[in-house]
Design a protein around this motif. Sequence first.
Motif, PDB file in Angstrom:
ATOM      1  N   GLY A   1      37.690  -4.973  15.802  1.00  0.00           N
ATOM      2  CA  GLY A   1      37.220  -6.298  16.177  1.00  0.00           C
ATOM      3  C   GLY A   1      38.364  -7.271  16.362  1.00  0.00           C
ATOM      4  O   GLY A   1      39.477  -7.054  15.859  1.00  0.00           O
ATOM      5  N   ALA A   2      38.098  -8.364  17.049  1.00  0.00           N
ATOM      6  CA  ALA A   2      39.141  -9.319  17.421  1.00  0.00           C
ATOM      7  C   ALA A   2      39.858  -9.914  16.225  1.00  0.00           C
ATOM      8  O   ALA A   2      41.033 -10.270  16.314  1.00  0.00           O
ATOM      9  N   ALA A   3      39.166 -10.044  15.088  1.00  0.00           N
ATOM     10  CA  ALA A   3      39.804 -10.582  13.883  1.00  0.00           C
ATOM     11  C   ALA A   3      40.472  -9.484  13.067  1.00  0.00           C
ATOM     12  O   ALA A   3      40.722  -9.647  11.876  1.00  0.00           O
ATOM     13  N   SER A   4      40.747  -8.351  13.727  1.00  0.00           N
ATOM     14  CA  SER A   4      41.535  -7.241  13.171  1.00  0.00           C
ATOM     15  C   SER A   4      40.770  -6.354  12.196  1.00  0.00           C
ATOM     16  O   SER A   4      41.372  -5.582  11.449  1.00  0.00           O
ATOM     17  N   THR A   5      39.445  -6.438  12.197  1.00  0.00           N
ATOM     18  CA  THR A   5      38.640  -5.481  11.440  1.00  0.00           C
ATOM     19  C   THR A   5      38.703  -4.109  12.117  1.00  0.00           C
ATOM     20  O   THR A   5      39.030  -3.997  13.300  1.00  0.00           O
ATOM     21  N   LEU A   6      38.352  -3.053  11.373  1.00  0.00           N
ATOM     22  CA  LEU A   6      38.445  -1.688  11.883  1.00  0.00           C
ATOM     23  C   LEU A   6      37.488  -0.784  11.133  1.00  0.00           C
ATOM     24  O   LEU A   6      37.252  -0.966   9.939  1.00  0.00           O
ATOM     25  N   PHE A   7      36.918   0.176  11.859  1.00  0.00           N
ATOM     26  CA  PHE A   7      36.241   1.292  11.180  1.00  0.00           C
ATOM     27  C   PHE A   7      36.468   2.550  11.986  1.00  0.00           C
ATOM     28  O   PHE A   7      36.741   2.514  13.180  1.00  0.00           O
ATOM     29  N   TRP A   8      36.375   3.682  11.297  1.00  0.00           N
ATOM     30  CA  TRP A   8      36.377   4.947  12.020  1.00  0.00           C
ATOM     31  C   TRP A   8      35.533   5.972  11.285  1.00  0.00           C
ATOM     32  O   TRP A   8      35.260   5.862  10.094  1.00  0.00           O
TER      33      TRP A   8
END
Length: 429
Positions: free
Chosen positions: A382-389
């Motif tokens: 996400g744009a605010a630097s969130t991440l999942f995988w």
Amino acid sequence: MKQFSRMALAASLLLAACATSETHQDTTTVNASLVVDTLAKARLDSTLQAQVTSGQVAGVSALVFEKGEEVYFNAFGMADREENVPMARNTLVQIFSMTKPITGVALMQLYEQGKFQLDDPVANYIPEFANLQVYAGNDAAGQPVLEAPHRPMLVRDLTRHTSGLTSGPDTAYVGALLKKVDPMNRENTLTQMAEKFAQAPLWFQPGAQWAYGPSVDVQALLVERLSGQPFDQYVQEHIFGPLGMDETRYFIPEADRDRFAALYLRNDSTGLTRVPDSLAHALNTRHWPLTPGGFGFTSTVDDYMRFARMLVNEGELDGTRILKPETVELMATNQLPDSVTERSWLPSKGRVGFGIDFAVRVSPPQTAEENNGVVGEFFWDGAASTLFWVDPANELTAVLFVQIMPFYGQLHKQFRDAVYGPYTPTATP
């Protein structure tokens, strides 16, 4: 995506020593086959703490599940630095484009019901797009040249960002037209959004290139048209409710806003600057007509982990089925043909293709500078630097929450290295 024996994991847990604090539950086991072992947990702690200590982020949290069990959680720093509110397990963050995979799951539920096929023209369901044109550059006099699409925009194009749609105000010719009609204005409904996009030509021929844009917002309108329900009601009834994702939503009520993380701008020279809440939180502190499919949801780290775990479990969690296994597999399969050579910044994510609303890793990293990961993994950020995988090979899911702009890809690189260990040329994760 094989299922892991919970009995085997329980036996290993009996041999482990567990210690608990307010911010960190150590679920170390003696199972040497786990990716997130004692060394990985130490790497994760030091990596995330260093980001806060160095002032790169105000606060960060991370949650990892492996083989059906939580193997790591910790939170560091502040969700709201000015109000001295720590980053915590129940912190609410804006997930921005991590909304997109949720929209994709909603759409593919309707695919399972036979409501559409991926190669159907979008105009079959959104007739506002029936007469689209394509911008083909300028003529010798500097006037725009418009041409008919070589083929229709397909639903598949929406799911893999090859539609030709753009929302970039700086896009040649098209951007100025879109800026004038403002399709993504929060006061628009999804139908009004589509009507306004149809007033401008496509940026490129459908299927010609990969370009990030509003394709998933149009998917949300497809969900409305195909289901007969408003998009926000559909996802609540068919995804959030069944999965127990009680804190994933657009609108945050007043009673929960003390848990809503502040958004910060990061600058290497000046440090972190808080974005005024009146701007940063505007979408989520009022009910708006627009319910975008490409951004807008807020969530907690545990809520989003339930979504990720459903995916690694082939569409099911705790006895509730959201998608069929074959649908999850389809979504996690690269849909970009080799003929699509123009892929914008997608290669910066690693050696990836693109499935249905996820990037899909197709090759292991070849250098230490590339993002770490496992072939078959699918993910987004996400744009605010969130991440999942989601890592099916290791039955592992990871969620990383921060609220930092502009996008901070180096944090993702360090987080992945902490999970999998440093890259070595002779071994892949």
